[in-house]
Design a protein around this motif. Structure first.
Motif, PDB file in Angstrom:
ATOM      1  N   TYR A 100       0.763  -1.225   0.116  1.00 37.78           N
ATOM      2  CA  TYR A 100       0.059  -0.227   0.021  1.00 37.78           C
ATOM      3  C   TYR A 100       0.810   1.420  -0.037  1.00 37.78           C
ATOM      4  O   TYR A 100       0.493   2.321  -0.675  1.00 37.78           O
ATOM      5  CB  TYR A 100      -1.022   0.089   1.205  1.00 37.78           C
ATOM      6  N   GLU A 145       1.824   1.937  -3.307  1.00 38.38           N
ATOM      7  CA  GLU A 145       0.783   2.617  -4.231  1.00 38.38           C
ATOM      8  C   GLU A 145       0.615   4.025  -3.848  1.00 38.38           C
ATOM      9  O   GLU A 145       0.008   4.880  -4.785  1.00 38.38           O
ATOM     10  CB  GLU A 145      -0.492   1.701  -4.164  1.00 38.38           C
ATOM     11  N   ILE A 146       0.741   4.218  -2.795  1.00 41.94           N
ATOM     12  CA  ILE A 146       0.465   5.595  -2.281  1.00 41.94           C
ATOM     13  C   ILE A 146       1.412   6.641  -2.875  1.00 41.94           C
ATOM     14  O   ILE A 146       1.430   7.630  -3.613  1.00 41.94           O
ATOM     15  CB  ILE A 146       0.284   5.873  -0.767  1.00 41.94           C
ATOM     16  N   ASP A 154       0.667   7.169  -6.768  1.00 43.13           N
ATOM     17  CA  ASP A 154      -0.321   7.928  -6.493  1.00 43.13           C
ATOM     18  C   ASP A 154       0.288   9.377  -6.240  1.00 43.13           C
ATOM     19  O   ASP A 154      -0.337  10.428  -7.223  1.00 43.13           O
ATOM     20  CB  ASP A 154      -1.573   7.787  -5.428  1.00 43.13           C
ATOM     21  N   ILE A 188      -3.981  11.986  -1.984  1.00 41.26           N
ATOM     22  CA  ILE A 188      -4.051  10.973  -0.588  1.00 41.26           C
ATOM     23  C   ILE A 188      -4.706  11.478   0.436  1.00 41.26           C
ATOM     24  O   ILE A 188      -4.610  12.348   0.930  1.00 41.26           O
ATOM     25  CB  ILE A 188      -2.619  10.785  -0.324  1.00 41.26           C
ATOM     26  N   THR A 231      -8.969   6.714  -3.808  1.00 38.85           N
ATOM     27  CA  THR A 231      -8.810   5.256  -3.368  1.00 38.85           C
ATOM     28  C   THR A 231      -7.849   4.989  -2.120  1.00 38.85           C
ATOM     29  O   THR A 231      -8.282   4.579  -1.110  1.00 38.85           O
ATOM     30  CB  THR A 231      -8.375   4.339  -4.430  1.00 38.85           C
ATOM     31  N   ASN A 232      -6.722   5.679  -2.304  1.00 35.33           N
ATOM     32  CA  ASN A 232      -5.621   5.391  -1.010  1.00 35.33           C
ATOM     33  C   ASN A 232      -5.620   6.368  -0.311  1.00 35.33           C
ATOM     34  O   ASN A 232      -5.601   7.476  -0.396  1.00 35.33           O
ATOM     35  CB  ASN A 232      -4.357   5.207  -1.905  1.00 35.33           C
ATOM     36  N   GLN A 283      -9.026   1.673   0.165  1.00 30.44           N
ATOM     37  CA  GLN A 283      -7.643   1.081   0.643  1.00 30.44           C
ATOM     38  C   GLN A 283      -6.843   2.026   1.550  1.00 30.44           C
ATOM     39  O   GLN A 283      -6.302   3.365   1.324  1.00 30.44           O
ATOM     40  CB  GLN A 283      -6.782   1.132  -0.719  1.00 30.44           C
ATOM     41  N   THR A 284      -6.847   1.234   2.784  1.00 32.35           N
ATOM     42  CA  THR A 284      -6.188   2.357   3.691  1.00 32.35           C
ATOM     43  C   THR A 284      -4.672   1.688   4.109  1.00 32.35           C
ATOM     44  O   THR A 284      -4.503   0.631   4.598  1.00 32.35           O
ATOM     45  CB  THR A 284      -6.888   2.390   5.066  1.00 32.35           C
TER      46      THR A 284
END
Length: 351
Positions: A157, A160-161, A164, A171, A199-200, A215-216
């Protein structure tokens, strides 16, 4: 930071000696090594084993390695020992004239970028940083986590952040704690009744199961002192079971624990020492007089007083270890084990 440096030529060893002295003045714990023919002249330890063997030893014993020489030497030396960005030490390379200083490995979490910057400031070398968020001047979640001593629950994750951020997506950010400093432009702080389009998101909390976003990424601050009392001879497995049960009842992650505390009578208790060792936590202890002076409203046990000289061990030791923090978990008892938890004052820092 514990650092080992190594050099291979006379000029490089002269730089090695100077750099280790400068870093030592900055608070680094430095050990400098050089080829035997140059070591004594420059006050460095002799590299009397093969470089690859030395590198393997350093990977498991120091926080950072500085190679003074060619990048290729460093790459070949570290290659067999690479594991993961959360485990590998920082690796930095300087050429022997001190023109460039390269952050080679573990730039964010390991601190190689920061070390390269420090070396550049101390020596005038040109820092070479290639991590994408740094190159683009963007928010880096792993740097943020390291600075705030936050446990990263999911590295996937986190990646992914970072992706992003580089794609210029917002974020989300939620925190159970006060926030100080300027919020980066990439971050959208959670607000009640407001819908987050992305999302993130990041959640800073003592609980790992809090999921305010689709998605945390849960980031856990290490700010909890765990007070533990136990019968003599209580095995580590039983202590761990009772600790985890107690923490679960109030939504506190084990990753939030920064130390275990107890009475000095338990300073050499094998189960407590083994539990602390398993989670890489210090065990701090206080004598009965110190515990009795702790301020707060504590559970009273006549039996505990008769054995230890103080009415409560777990709550009082947790409060003292947290710097007179707030009790989040009152005494829970079972199978001869008592557990309490206290939190110290803390804020999220974006500075």
């Amino acid at each position: 930071m514990k650092l080992a440096s190594v050099s291979f030529t006379g000029r490089g060893s002269r730089l090695n000696a100077a750099v280790t002295e400068l870093l030592s003045r900055q608070g680094y714990d430095c050990a400098g090594y050089a080829m035997p023919r140059y070591a004594e002249k420059h006050g460095l330890a002799a590299l009397d084993i093969p470089l690859k063997e030395w590198t393997g030893q350093m990977f498991s014993s120091v926080d950072a390695i500085l190679f003074i020489g060619a990048t290729g030497i460093a790459v070949r030396s570290i290659a067999p020992f690479l594991e993961h960005k959360t485990k590998d030490p920082a690796v930095v390379v300087m050429d022997e004239k001190g023109v460039f200083v390269i952050s080679l490995l573990s730039g964010h979490i390991g601190g190689a970028n920061e070390l390269a910057g420090t070396l550049a400031n101390l020596t005038g070398a040109i820092p070479v940083i290639t991590t994408a968020t740094d190159v683009n001047g963007r928010f880096a979640v792993d740097v943020f986590a390291k600075k705030n001593r936050l446990y990263i629950t999911n590295m996937h994750y986190a990646k992914e952040i970072s992706a992003d951020v580089l794609d210029e997506k917002k974020i989300g950010f939620y925190s159970d704690f006060p926030v100080i400093g300027s919020i980066p432009e990439e971050i959208e702080v959670w607000e009640e009744q407001k819908v987050f389009a992305g999302t993130n998101g990041i959640c800073v909390s003592l609980a790992e199961d809090k999921k305010p976003y689709r998605q945390t990424l849960n980031l856990i601050p290490r700010i909890i002192s765990l007070g533990v009392g136990c019968k003599k001879g209580t095995p580590a497995e039983k202590l761990e079971e009772k600790v985890l049960e107690a923490l679960q009842t109030c939504g506190i992650s084990m990753h939030s624990i920064e130390r275990i505390a107890s009475i000095s009578l338990k300073a050499q208790e094998p189960g407590l020492l083994a539990l602390a060792d398993k989670y890489h936590l210090p065990l701090v202890t206080y004598d009965a007089e110190e515990l009795q002076r702790a301020e707060g409203d504590f559970s009273d046990s006549a039996f505990v007083r008769s054995v230890t000289g103080v009415d409560n061990v777990c709550e009082r030791s947790a409060v003292l270890a947290s710097g007179n923090g707030q009790i989040l978990l009152k005494k829970t008892a079972g199978d001869g084990v008592t557990v309490a938890a206290a939190v110290r004052d803390w804020s999220v820092d974006f500075e």
